[in-house]
Motif scaffolding. Structure first.
Motif, PDB file in Angstrom:
ATOM      1  N   ASP A   1       8.487  12.127   0.480  1.00  0.00           N
ATOM      2  CA  ASP A   1       9.151  11.662   1.704  1.00  0.00           C
ATOM      3  C   ASP A   1       8.288  10.581   2.366  1.00  0.00           C
ATOM      4  N   VAL A   2       8.745   9.339   2.239  1.00  0.00           N
ATOM      5  CA  VAL A   2       7.990   8.207   2.807  1.00  0.00           C
ATOM      6  C   VAL A   2       8.327   8.003   4.288  1.00  0.00           C
ATOM      7  N   GLY A   3       9.464   8.501   4.701  1.00  0.00           N
ATOM      8  CA  GLY A   3       9.965   8.248   6.063  1.00  0.00           C
ATOM      9  C   GLY A   3       9.014   8.712   7.154  1.00  0.00           C
ATOM     10  N   ILE A   4       8.902   7.883   8.172  1.00  0.00           N
ATOM     11  CA  ILE A   4       8.158   8.278   9.375  1.00  0.00           C
ATOM     12  C   ILE A   4       9.075   7.982  10.550  1.00  0.00           C
ATOM     13  N   ASN A   5       9.602   9.021  11.146  1.00  0.00           N
ATOM     14  CA  ASN A   5      10.585   8.842  12.222  1.00  0.00           C
ATOM     15  C   ASN A   5      10.174   9.707  13.419  1.00  0.00           C
ATOM     16  N   TRP A   6      10.380   9.161  14.604  1.00  0.00           N
ATOM     17  CA  TRP A   6      10.032   9.903  15.822  1.00  0.00           C
ATOM     18  C   TRP A   6      11.228  10.721  16.259  1.00  0.00           C
TER      19      TRP A   6
ATOM     20  N   ALA B   1      18.882   3.954  -4.802  1.00  0.00           N
ATOM     21  CA  ALA B   1      20.022   4.260  -3.923  1.00  0.00           C
ATOM     22  C   ALA B   1      19.811   3.559  -2.586  1.00  0.00           C
ATOM     23  N   HIS B   2      20.895   3.327  -1.878  1.00  0.00           N
ATOM     24  CA  HIS B   2      20.836   2.592  -0.603  1.00  0.00           C
ATOM     25  C   HIS B   2      22.023   2.985   0.255  1.00  0.00           C
ATOM     26  N   SER B   3      22.266   2.219   1.320  1.00  0.00           N
ATOM     27  CA  SER B   3      23.283   2.644   2.288  1.00  0.00           C
ATOM     28  C   SER B   3      24.704   2.578   1.730  1.00  0.00           C
ATOM     29  N   ARG B   4      24.916   1.845   0.637  1.00  0.00           N
ATOM     30  CA  ARG B   4      26.267   1.771   0.054  1.00  0.00           C
ATOM     31  C   ARG B   4      26.419   2.682  -1.161  1.00  0.00           C
TER      32      ARG B   4
ATOM     33  N   ALA C   1      12.275   9.436  -0.827  1.00  0.00           N
ATOM     34  CA  ALA C   1      13.071   9.007   0.324  1.00  0.00           C
ATOM     35  C   ALA C   1      12.289   7.969   1.106  1.00  0.00           C
ATOM     36  N   ALA C   2      12.835   6.749   1.176  1.00  0.00           N
ATOM     37  CA  ALA C   2      12.178   5.657   1.926  1.00  0.00           C
ATOM     38  C   ALA C   2      13.256   4.936   2.715  1.00  0.00           C
ATOM     39  N   VAL C   3      13.777   5.618   3.713  1.00  0.00           N
ATOM     40  CA  VAL C   3      14.976   5.165   4.412  1.00  0.00           C
ATOM     41  C   VAL C   3      14.688   4.824   5.879  1.00  0.00           C
ATOM     42  N   GLY C   4      14.066   5.766   6.587  1.00  0.00           N
ATOM     43  CA  GLY C   4      13.878   5.556   8.018  1.00  0.00           C
ATOM     44  C   GLY C   4      14.993   6.177   8.848  1.00  0.00           C
ATOM     45  N   VAL C   5      15.654   7.195   8.264  1.00  0.00           N
ATOM     46  CA  VAL C   5      16.668   7.951   9.007  1.00  0.00           C
ATOM     47  C   VAL C   5      16.228   9.421   8.989  1.00  0.00           C
TER      48      VAL C   5
ATOM     49  N   GLY D   1      16.385   3.837  -0.770  1.00  0.00           N
ATOM     50  CA  GLY D   1      15.827   2.728   0.021  1.00  0.00           C
ATOM     51  C   GLY D   1      15.459   1.581  -0.905  1.00  0.00           C
ATOM     52  N   ARG D   2      15.795   0.351  -0.476  1.00  0.00           N
ATOM     53  CA  ARG D   2      15.549  -0.809  -1.343  1.00  0.00           C
ATOM     54  C   ARG D   2      14.832  -1.928  -0.587  1.00  0.00           C
ATOM     55  N   SER D   3      13.979  -1.548   0.370  1.00  0.00           N
ATOM     56  CA  SER D   3      13.252  -2.582   1.118  1.00  0.00           C
ATOM     57  C   SER D   3      12.186  -3.226   0.241  1.00  0.00           C
ATOM     58  N   LEU D   4      11.780  -4.419   0.661  1.00  0.00           N
ATOM     59  CA  LEU D   4      10.735  -5.140  -0.082  1.00  0.00           C
ATOM     60  C   LEU D   4       9.376  -4.467   0.057  1.00  0.00           C
ATOM     61  N   VAL D   5       9.212  -3.666   1.105  1.00  0.00           N
ATOM     62  CA  VAL D   5       7.894  -3.079   1.348  1.00  0.00           C
ATOM     63  C   VAL D   5       7.734  -1.720   0.663  1.00  0.00           C
ATOM     64  N   VAL D   6       8.841  -1.011   0.444  1.00  0.00           N
ATOM     65  CA  VAL D   6       8.701   0.306  -0.200  1.00  0.00           C
ATOM     66  C   VAL D   6       9.628   0.444  -1.424  1.00  0.00           C
TER      67      VAL D   6
ATOM     68  N   VAL E   1      -2.213   8.617   2.732  1.00  0.00           N
ATOM     69  CA  VAL E   1      -2.806   7.986   1.549  1.00  0.00           C
ATOM     70  C   VAL E   1      -2.860   6.458   1.682  1.00  0.00           C
ATOM     71  N   THR E   2      -1.987   5.913   2.515  1.00  0.00           N
ATOM     72  CA  THR E   2      -1.789   4.461   2.563  1.00  0.00           C
ATOM     73  C   THR E   2      -3.060   3.683   2.893  1.00  0.00           C
ATOM     74  N   THR E   3      -3.816   4.132   3.881  1.00  0.00           N
ATOM     75  CA  THR E   3      -5.006   3.362   4.256  1.00  0.00           C
ATOM     76  C   THR E   3      -6.110   3.485   3.193  1.00  0.00           C
TER      77      THR E   3
ATOM     78  N   CYS F   1       0.817  -1.226   0.000  1.00  0.00           N
ATOM     79  CA  CYS F   1       0.000   0.000   0.000  1.00  0.00           C
ATOM     80  C   CYS F   1       0.847   1.272   0.000  1.00  0.00           C
ATOM     81  N   THR F   2       1.984   1.247   0.690  1.00  0.00           N
ATOM     82  CA  THR F   2       2.803   2.466   0.741  1.00  0.00           C
ATOM     83  C   THR F   2       3.392   2.789  -0.627  1.00  0.00           C
ATOM     84  N   ALA F   3       3.877   1.762  -1.324  1.00  0.00           N
ATOM     85  CA  ALA F   3       4.419   1.988  -2.659  1.00  0.00           C
ATOM     86  C   ALA F   3       3.327   2.511  -3.588  1.00  0.00           C
TER      87      ALA F   3
HETATM   88  P1  NAP Z   1      13.941  -0.498   5.871  1.00  0.00           P
HETATM   89  O1  NAP Z   1      13.421  -1.832   5.574  1.00  0.00           O
HETATM   90  O2  NAP Z   1      14.732  -0.279   7.117  1.00  0.00           O
HETATM   91  O3  NAP Z   1      14.834  -0.041   4.622  1.00  0.00           O
HETATM   92  C1  NAP Z   1      15.560   1.146   4.686  1.00  0.00           C
HETATM   93  C2  NAP Z   1      16.348   1.330   3.418  1.00  0.00           C
HETATM   94  O4  NAP Z   1      17.073   2.566   3.540  1.00  0.00           O
HETATM   95  C3  NAP Z   1      17.371   0.228   3.157  1.00  0.00           C
HETATM   96  O5  NAP Z   1      17.325  -0.161   1.804  1.00  0.00           O
HETATM   97  C4  NAP Z   1      18.694   0.888   3.503  1.00  0.00           C
HETATM   98  O6  NAP Z   1      19.775   0.475   2.695  1.00  0.00           O
HETATM   99  C5  NAP Z   1      18.414   2.332   3.198  1.00  0.00           C
HETATM  100  N1  NAP Z   1      19.298   3.179   3.979  1.00  0.00           N
HETATM  101  C6  NAP Z   1      19.551   3.133   5.302  1.00  0.00           C
HETATM  102  N2  NAP Z   1      20.449   4.077   5.648  1.00  0.00           N
HETATM  103  C7  NAP Z   1      20.784   4.725   4.512  1.00  0.00           C
HETATM  104  C8  NAP Z   1      21.662   5.780   4.220  1.00  0.00           C
HETATM  105  N3  NAP Z   1      22.394   6.383   5.163  1.00  0.00           N
HETATM  106  N4  NAP Z   1      21.757   6.193   2.937  1.00  0.00           N
HETATM  107  C9  NAP Z   1      21.030   5.623   1.960  1.00  0.00           C
HETATM  108  N5  NAP Z   1      20.154   4.585   2.189  1.00  0.00           N
HETATM  109  C10 NAP Z   1      20.043   4.153   3.450  1.00  0.00           C
HETATM  110  O7  NAP Z   1      12.778   0.609   5.905  1.00  0.00           O
HETATM  111  P2  NAP Z   1      11.336   0.617   5.163  1.00  0.00           P
HETATM  112  O8  NAP Z   1      10.434  -0.377   5.784  1.00  0.00           O
HETATM  113  O9  NAP Z   1      11.519   0.633   3.698  1.00  0.00           O
HETATM  114  O10 NAP Z   1      10.807   2.041   5.625  1.00  0.00           O
HETATM  115  C11 NAP Z   1      11.465   3.215   5.253  1.00  0.00           C
HETATM  116  C12 NAP Z   1      10.797   4.403   5.921  1.00  0.00           C
HETATM  117  O11 NAP Z   1       9.465   4.492   5.443  1.00  0.00           O
HETATM  118  C13 NAP Z   1      10.679   4.289   7.450  1.00  0.00           C
HETATM  119  O12 NAP Z   1      10.819   5.589   8.019  1.00  0.00           O
HETATM  120  C14 NAP Z   1       9.281   3.803   7.676  1.00  0.00           C
HETATM  121  O13 NAP Z   1       8.744   4.211   8.925  1.00  0.00           O
HETATM  122  C15 NAP Z   1       8.570   4.510   6.552  1.00  0.00           C
HETATM  123  N6  NAP Z   1       7.316   3.859   6.132  1.00  0.00           N
HETATM  124  C16 NAP Z   1       6.274   4.691   5.914  1.00  0.00           C
HETATM  125  C17 NAP Z   1       5.075   4.171   5.513  1.00  0.00           C
HETATM  126  C18 NAP Z   1       3.941   5.111   5.211  1.00  0.00           C
HETATM  127  O14 NAP Z   1       2.799   4.718   5.133  1.00  0.00           O
HETATM  128  N7  NAP Z   1       4.246   6.409   4.994  1.00  0.00           N
HETATM  129  C19 NAP Z   1       4.918   2.785   5.367  1.00  0.00           C
HETATM  130  C20 NAP Z   1       6.034   1.952   5.528  1.00  0.00           C
HETATM  131  C21 NAP Z   1       7.240   2.519   5.914  1.00  0.00           C
HETATM  132  P3  NAP Z   1      20.416  -1.017   2.745  1.00  0.00           P
HETATM  133  O15 NAP Z   1      19.455  -1.876   1.997  1.00  0.00           O
HETATM  134  O16 NAP Z   1      21.711  -0.836   2.053  1.00  0.00           O
HETATM  135  O17 NAP Z   1      20.536  -1.361   4.193  1.00  0.00           O
END
Ligand code: NAP
Length: 281
Positions: free
Chosen positions: A228-233, A188-191, A207-211, A165-170, A266-268, A140-142
């Motif tokens: 900006d997809v990130g949700i951080n406290w 792009a990702h952490s490397r 941006a879908a990172v979580g930082v 960000g390269r997670s399976l969920v986003v 938008v996700t829900t 849903c987020t994607a």
């Molecule tokens: P995740 O599984 O932790 O994946 C984070 C990704 O960011 C990884 O691919 C990681 O790279 C990359 N990353 C980490 N540090 C980095 C850096 N310094 N530079 C570049 N890339 C970096 O997180 P996620 O589940 O995808 O979630 C990402 C964010 O979206 C979070 O803040 C989460 O809360 C938010 N989110 C929001 C919703 C929404 O409805 N808005 C829904 C889901 C998630 P590597 O693969 O190299 O480790």
């Protein structure tokens, strides 16, 4: 000043389309229903669940909650999913993630019936996204990010899009959805070397990172669209913040989503829409 891409406006439009489909379904005696499966009671999952219930019920989708204790066994959890799979009155299932460490998440993914996988966690849904075929549903987020582009009329074809960000969920599914719309996608990702230059070269940055605040003024350029997809406290400021420093980016770019009030809003709505689409099958 950048255009503010408010998620609420996108959600209202999606909900109107969904409610119209629900009316049509109910007229034929079909009541779209979502099962929500939660293990434990983590605060962020409870908050998301409340939002999902409100949104679904608002458009006429019934929600059944399945709440299991934090120490639930793998077998009991899998049996619950099998029961949801077998319940013909349920059209979609949302499993709140992450699951506790003792749970075998792969077995959970495999157990869920692909046709009820409205949040894109099964391999069947992932294969559909990869092959650009209508199998299952994207997470849903994607899908919410794609809805934002559509709602605000941003053309994707030929655009250079950087997904951080390269997670399976986003990150990964979103990259495939963008590719299917003929964007030129960089993941792009952490490397990634020189992330600021990589992002600056794009037309659109997601941006879908979580930082918190990873992307600042040096990562953005004039004319860009920033999602900006990130949700951080932020513990110091006691508020939710994104992966982008909004106050740095907003004066430079053409358009940007706020956090909160952007993608998360938008996700829900996408979730409810997926349930209704599943009920229409
Ligand atoms: P995740 O599984 O932790 O994946 C984070 C990704 O960011 C990884 O691919 C990681 O790279 C990359 N990353 C980490 N540090 C980095 C850096 N310094 N530079 C570049 N890339 C970096 O997180 P996620 O589940 O995808 O979630 C990402 C964010 O979206 C979070 O803040 C989460 O809360 C938010 N989110 C929001 C919703 C929404 O409805 N808005 C829904 C889901 C998630 P590597 O693969 O190299 O480790």
């Amino acid at each position: 000043m950048a255009q503010l891409l408010k998620g609420a406006d996108v959600a209202v439009a999606i909900d109107a389309r969904t409610a119209a489909k629900v009316a049509g379904l109910r007229a034929t005696g079909v009541v779209p229903a979502l099962a929500i499966l939660r293990v434990g009671s983590k605060a962020d999952q409870l908050s998301y669940e409340r939002g999902a219930i409100k949104r679904c019920e608002g458009v006429g989708v019934v929600v059944n909650q399945h709440i299991l204790p934090e120490d639930v066994s793998n077998e009991v959890l899998l049996d619950t999913i099998r029961a949801i799979n077998g319940d013909e009155a349920v059209h979609g299932c949302l499993i709140l993630w992450p699951l506790p460490n003792h749970i075998d998440a792969e077995r959970v993914r495999e157990c869920l019936c692909p046709t009820k996988d409205v949040d894109g966690i099964t391999e069947g849904s992932m294969a559909g996204i990869l092959a650009d075929k209508p199998w299952g549903y994207p997470p849903c987020t994607a899908a919410a990010c794609m809805e934002i582009f559509s709602h605000y009329g941003f053309e994707l074809e030929g655009k250079r899009v950087v997904v951080v960000g390269r997670s399976l969920v986003v990150g990964r599914p979103l990259s495939m959805l963008l590719l299917a719309r003929n964007a030129t996608v960089t993941i792009a990702h952490s490397r990634t070397l020189d992330l600021p230059a990589c992002c600056r070269a794009a037309d659109i940055v997601i941006a879908a990172v979580g930082v918190a605040g990873l992307l600042d003024a040096q990562h953005v350029a004039p004319g860009q669209v920033i999602v900006d997809v990130g949700i951080n406290w932020n513990e110091v400021e006691k508020r939710l913040v994104g992966d982008v420093v909004f106050d740095d980016a907003e004066p430079i770019v053409a358009a940007i989503t706020p956090v909160p009030g952007g993608v998360g809003a938008v996700t829900t709505s996408v979730l409810a829409a997926h349930v209704v689409d599943a009920a229409l099958l």
